[in-house]
Scaffold this active site. Structure first.
Site, PDB file in Angstrom:
ATOM      1  N   GLY A  51      -9.931  -1.424  -8.789  1.00 16.90           N
ATOM      2  CA  GLY A  51      -8.923  -2.220  -9.503  1.00 16.90           C
ATOM      3  C   GLY A  51      -9.099  -3.637  -9.238  1.00 16.90           C
ATOM      4  CD  GLU A 107      -6.368  -3.381  -3.024  1.00 18.69           C
ATOM      5  OE1 GLU A 107      -7.155  -3.156  -4.180  1.00 18.69           O
ATOM      6  OE2 GLU A 107      -6.093  -2.187  -2.357  1.00 18.69           O
ATOM      7  CG  ASP A 111       3.114   0.656  -3.523  1.00 23.27           C
ATOM      8  OD1 ASP A 111       4.227   0.370  -2.760  1.00 23.27           O
ATOM      9  OD2 ASP A 111       2.846   1.673  -4.426  1.00 23.27           O
ATOM     10  CE  LYS A 139       4.441  -1.314  -7.319  1.00 23.49           C
ATOM     11  NZ  LYS A 139       4.077  -0.077  -7.983  1.00 23.49           N
ATOM     12  CG  PHE A 160       2.583   3.608 -12.429  1.00 26.84           C
ATOM     13  CD1 PHE A 160       2.000   3.933 -11.334  1.00 26.84           C
ATOM     14  CD2 PHE A 160       1.887   3.805 -13.579  1.00 26.84           C
ATOM     15  CE1 PHE A 160       0.774   4.331 -11.163  1.00 26.84           C
ATOM     16  CE2 PHE A 160       0.319   3.885 -13.508  1.00 26.84           C
ATOM     17  CZ  PHE A 160      -0.336   4.333 -12.303  1.00 26.84           C
ATOM     18  NE  ARG A 173      -9.884   1.640 -12.927  1.00 24.61           N
ATOM     19  CZ  ARG A 173      -9.284   1.886 -11.801  1.00 24.61           C
ATOM     20  NH1 ARG A 173      -8.493   0.657 -11.374  1.00 24.61           N
ATOM     21  NH2 ARG A 173      -9.262   2.897 -11.252  1.00 24.61           N
TER      22      ARG A 173
END
Length: 195
Positions: A51, A107, A111, A139, A160, A173
């Protein structure tokens, strides 16, 4: 700009991402140039695949006056789903020594914080001089451990998210924005060759 049919709402636009990457680059450059000088004026930007790719690619072009090397690790906590698993696993480790290195851990989203906390500890065990964390998305509502990022771009809700590195079943992505996925649509979604 065409919006993917699985998008419920675009949360952060391409323009907002570009501006935030510029701002983060300025802050990080200032830190390493003025507050925490590094050996040979070089940091190791360590991205957590997959990611991080769009964010890291854009961020490193905004680092001014600081040399950077890039490396990657694969640490999985989602395995293609929508909820984080309890224990992160290192699937691909650093292929180099990091003794006395200053590391910027990059990153896409934080989360629960479990993965980043584990990796920070792991990097210090391997001899890192310092480990700082930058994430595009934070988050905070999902935190399960005590973790505060050094730099972050946007606070995001507990939905999400997809786009700009964030995936659903390894797809989406490549969307140039960050969006909330439509949970009702994905229940019966069929991937087709053309939309």
């Amino acid at each position: 700009m065409k919006i993917h049919p699985l998008v419920k709402e675009v949360l952060i636009t391409t323009e907002e991402i570009n501006q935030k990457c510029f701002e983060l680059g300025q802050k990080i450059s200032h830190y390493y140039l003025n507050e925490h000088p590094t050996q040979y004026n070089t940091i190791l930007c360590l991205g957590l695949l997959k990611g991080c790719i769009p964010f890291m690619a854009k961020l490193i072009t905004q680092l001014v006056g600081v040399e950077c090397e890039t490396e990657y690790m694969i640490v999985s906590s989602y395995f293609g789903g929508v909820k984080s698993n309890e224990t992160p696993q290192i699937l691909f480790d650093l292929p180099m020594l990091i003794t006395n290195r200053d590391i910027l851990l990059v990153e896409d989203i934080i989360d629960s914080g479990k993965t980043i906390k584990m990796i920070k500890y792991y990097l210090y065990i391997k001899g890192a001089r310092s480990v700082k964390v930058v994430t595009l998305l934070d988050k905070k509502s999902g935190r399960k451990v005590d973790l505060v990022t050094d730099w972050y771009g946007f606070d995001v809700p507990p939905d999400f998210l997809i786009g700009f590195g964030l995936d659903y079943q390894e797809r989406l992505r490549n969307l140039p924005y960050i969006a909330i996925i439509d949970q009702d649509k994905i229940k019966n979604w069929k991937w087709t060759t053309k939309r």
